[in-house]
Design a protein around this motif. Structure first.
Motif, PDB file in Angstrom:
ATOM      1  N   UNK A 190       0.716  -1.247  -0.104  1.00  0.00           N
ATOM      2  CA  UNK A 190       0.085  -0.115   0.068  1.00  0.00           C
ATOM      3  C   UNK A 190       1.049   1.284  -0.060  1.00  0.00           C
ATOM      4  N   UNK A 191       0.898   1.878  -1.282  1.00  0.00           N
ATOM      5  CA  UNK A 191       1.706   3.248  -1.420  1.00  0.00           C
ATOM      6  C   UNK A 191       3.180   2.692  -1.599  1.00  0.00           C
ATOM      7  N   UNK A 192       3.962   3.654  -2.415  1.00  0.00           N
ATOM      8  CA  UNK A 192       5.179   3.380  -2.667  1.00  0.00           C
ATOM      9  C   UNK A 192       6.308   4.405  -2.197  1.00  0.00           C
ATOM     10  N   UNK A 193       6.017   5.496  -2.092  1.00  0.00           N
ATOM     11  CA  UNK A 193       6.906   6.578  -1.507  1.00  0.00           C
ATOM     12  C   UNK A 193       7.413   7.329  -2.440  1.00  0.00           C
ATOM     13  N   UNK A 194       8.083   8.508  -1.854  1.00  0.00           N
ATOM     14  CA  UNK A 194       8.672   9.769  -2.598  1.00  0.00           C
ATOM     15  C   UNK A 194       9.600   9.220  -3.825  1.00  0.00           C
ATOM     16  N   UNK A 195       9.329   9.643  -4.933  1.00  0.00           N
ATOM     17  CA  UNK A 195      10.272   9.300  -6.024  1.00  0.00           C
ATOM     18  C   UNK A 195      11.673  10.041  -5.957  1.00  0.00           C
TER      19      UNK A 195
END
Length: 348
Positions: free
Chosen positions: A57-62
């Motif tokens: 769930x979600x991946x984080x800042x790029x």
């Protein structure tokens, strides 16, 4: 409200990144840092799937630092990015969607979002950075900003490159649909307000509630207007009411720390916005004929208004505009119309 993420809370107080945590036998929380942001990190949730592999769930800042934190976290739980089969993204913001393309490229995972946010992401990637800048500048001018101030606050198009190259999701999830995570019963709960397509996820077997940015334990998420229109604060308050009585075993937000007591937190967030609406109504009575840009300067913020600039000032003004729209829909204020509306109390 009871703090259940004690290690997260202690890390927050120490201004440190919290540890990777195993929350149950098949579920982990992985902190991924957000650069130059008071929220500090996202909690990315990783699931062990029946038949092998992981879900997120979600991946984080790029960014490279965020990627290093995510991959190190996966290693710490005995996995690898290549194990990821799919990622549920709560909403379109860069700290949630930013790494999705890199995850998909490394693993072949699918990326799922609500169609409303997926449409916005697709528009950003096709229209380009300069169009995004020009649209935001014109929107701020329409809220009463001086054009030079709006241009300065929005910034140059080259600063928007990452935002206009985010991953377009390849799967859509509507309200009530279940994610394709074998062994889990994650039901999508559409909670518009923070973004038009924000999703929470209710896990029906365990009672866990993954709240994204919809319900956070310490702060209220930014609820802002944009050029697409709408009444986002009304949407947000309706979405809060819709989840209030779910009575989950634990709330797992995207920021800060895990907690119990969803109904209490929803009540405090609702009260916060009602207080804010009353403060804004008093400011309009004291300064009738003001624009949203002007009215924002008369409200209480976390620091003196003179210190607000760039993105912080944009968030403050567009959040003020969201509260204005709700006051107008309640019949409490009247806008003047025209290219830059001004606001006065409604006749009683």
């Amino acid at each position: 409200m009871e703090i259940s993420g004690t290690a997260q809370h202690e890390a927050w107080q120490a201004r440190a990144l919290p540890p990777v945590e195993q929350l149950r036998g098949d579920l982990w929380s992985i902190p991924v840092p957000i650069p130059h942001n008071p929220l500090r990190y996202n909690s990315i949730y990783a699931f062990a799937l029946d038949g092998g592999g992981l879900g997120l769930i979600d991946t984080g800042w790029g960014s490279d630092d965020a990627w290093a934190a995510l991959t190190a976290g996966l290693t710490a739980i005995g996995g690898d990015v290549t194990d990821i089969r799919g990622a549920l993204v709560t909403h379109l913001h860069f700290d949630h969607l930013g790494l999705a393309g890199r995850v998909r490229e490394a693993s072949g995972a699918w990326i799922a979002m609500h169609p409303a946010d997926a449409t916005a992401v697709r528009s950003l990637t096709t229209s380009g950075a300069q169009h995004a800048v020009d649209t935001e500048v014109e929107f701020l001018v329409g809220l009463g900003a001086d054009r030079d101030e709006a241009v300065s606050d929005v910034g140059a198009a080259e600063n928007f490159g990452a935002w206009t190259s985010m991953a377009v999701p390849d799967r859509m999830l509507e309200d009530g649909e279940h994610a394709d995570f074998p062994g889990w019963r994650l039901r999508a709960v559409h909670t518009p307000g923070h973004t038009p397509g924000h999703l929470c996820f209710a896990e029906e077997a365990t009672g866990l509630f993954f709240s994204g940015d919809h319900v956070l334990p310490r702060i209220s998420p930014n609820i802002s207007t944009n050029a697409r229109g709408g009444d986002p604060l009304r949407d947000y308050l309706d979405s809060l009411a819709a989840v209030r009585d779910l009575d989950p075993t634990e709330v797992l937000p995207a920021h800060e720390w895990r907690f119990r007591g969803l109904a209490d937190r929803v009540d405090s967030l609702t009260a916060h916005h009602e207080h804010r609406l009353a403060e804004l109504l008093a400011a309009i009575a004291a300064h009738p004929g003001s624009t949203p840009w002007q009215l924002a300067a008369h409200l209480t913020w976390s620091r003196p208004w003179e210190q607000y600039e760039r993105r912080m000032r944009i968030f403050a003004v567009t959040e003020t505009d969201a509260h204005l729209r709700l006051l107008a829909s309640r019949g409490l204020v009247v806008g003047s119309g025209g290219p830059v509306p001004t606001w006065t109390p409604a006749a009683r």
